[in-house]
Design an enzyme around this catalytic site. Structure first.
Site, mmCIF file in Angstrom:
data_model
loop_
_atom_site.group_PDB
_atom_site.id
_atom_site.type_symbol
_atom_site.label_atom_id
_atom_site.label_comp_id
_atom_site.label_asym_id
_atom_site.label_seq_id
_atom_site.Cartn_x
_atom_site.Cartn_y
_atom_site.Cartn_z
ATOM 1 N N ARG A 11 11.757 42.991 -11.506
ATOM 2 C CA ARG A 11 11.817 41.899 -10.545
ATOM 3 C C ARG A 11 12.006 42.389 -9.124
ATOM 4 N NH1 ARG A 11 13.319 37.606 -14.254
ATOM 5 N NH2 ARG A 11 13.198 35.643 -13.132
ATOM 6 N N ARG B 228 17.894 24.524 -20.181
ATOM 7 C CA ARG B 228 18.612 25.568 -19.458
ATOM 8 C C ARG B 228 19.357 24.991 -18.263
ATOM 9 N NH1 ARG B 228 14.310 30.401 -18.655
ATOM 10 N NH2 ARG B 228 15.363 30.480 -16.644
ATOM 11 N N ARG C 131 15.305 30.082 -7.023
ATOM 12 C CA ARG C 131 14.632 31.108 -7.835
ATOM 13 C C ARG C 131 13.259 31.435 -7.252
ATOM 14 N NH1 ARG C 131 15.305 28.050 -13.339
ATOM 15 N NH2 ARG C 131 13.705 29.484 -14.108
#
Ligand code: AP5
Length: 217
Positions: free
Chosen positions: A88, A161, A172
């Site tokens: 990432r 979630r 995000r």
């Protein structure tokens, strides 16, 4: 066969990784799933991961690199793996190349799921999964064949979630742009980055990825 699926939150990495896992008999390694398991266990790592994930930020590189290095040494990775959610950052990407080189192997495919970001918030806020076996669903795009019953295991318990709310999704997405998207040129320069249309329907995305992995594209 060592494969990375890359793309922003909600691009379909997990959905496609599970299908590839079945098709090619190599495991999906989802760092998000590993962190959620740590949260569930209540460990120190899990407590840190909960704070970071709830904020939509990224965990420290050294922890994530160690987690993947430990995981790829397991026997089920002997024939390769599908990475979902790792690397990432450019630092994670470099560390992955180094750890694979030490093991005498390398990446075969880095596949970018290209998506229209406006669709992602809807995809993520509509996502849920079976509380028993983890099979993934969506309110609109991937419903169980019988309403309220998991196709895979028959359970009637489902969960969502905690980080799948609009505010966290936006954080995000920002983390993806700031920290993850810069690794695309890193792989493009190595000549192993290929792009699929992540806006196509789920079966079509699978076909495009399989064509790449089978060398037909
Ligand atoms: P992680 O669990 O990896 O989350 P993410 O990258 O945000 O990705 P998602 O799981 O949200 O999306 P996806 O691309 O898998 O989409 P899906 O297939 O489910 O990471 C969570 C957190 O952990 C991070 O925010 C970070 O804090 C931490 N973390 C993890 N790894 C880290 C690392 N390496 N370093 C640092 N921190 C790390 O699809 C979404 C929905 O859309 C589903 O409902 C699905 O049914 C539907 N859908 C999928 N494809 C399609 C399609 N083609 N058409 C219509 N609907 C579709």
């Amino acid at each position: 066969m060592n494969i990375i699926l890359l793309g922003p939150p909600g691009a379909g990495k997990g959905t496609q990784a599970k299908r590839l896992e079945q098709a090619f008999a190599i495991p999906q390694l989802s760092t998000g799933d590993m962190l959620r398991a740590a949260v569930k266990s209540g460990s120190d790592l899990g407590q840190q991961a909960k704070r970071v994930m709830d904020a939509g930020e990224l965990m420290p590189d050294d922890l994530m690199v160690q987690m993947i290095e430990d995981r790829i040494q397991q026997p089920d990775c002997a024939n390769g793996f599908i990475l979902d959610g790792f690397p990432r950052t450019t630092e994670q990407a470099r560390a992955l190349d180094e750890m694979l080189a030490r093991r005498g192997t390398k990446l075969d495919h880095v596949i970018e799921l290209a998506v229209d970001e406006e669709a992602l918030v809807e995809r993520i806020t509509g996502r849920y999964s079976c509380a028993n076996c983890g099979a993934g669903y969506h309110d609109k795009y991937q419903t169980p064949k019988t309403e309220g019953v998991c196709d895979a295991c028959g359970s009637t318990e489902f969960k969502r979630r905690e980080d799948d709310n609009e505010d966290t999704v936006r954080a995000r997405l920002k983390a993806y742009h700031d920290q993850t998207a810069p690794i695309l040129p890193y792989y493009r320069d190595q000549g192993i980055l290929q792009k699929v249309d992540g806006m196509a329907d789920i079966d079509e995305v699978t076909r495009q990825i399989q064509a790449i992995v089978e060398g037909k594209r």
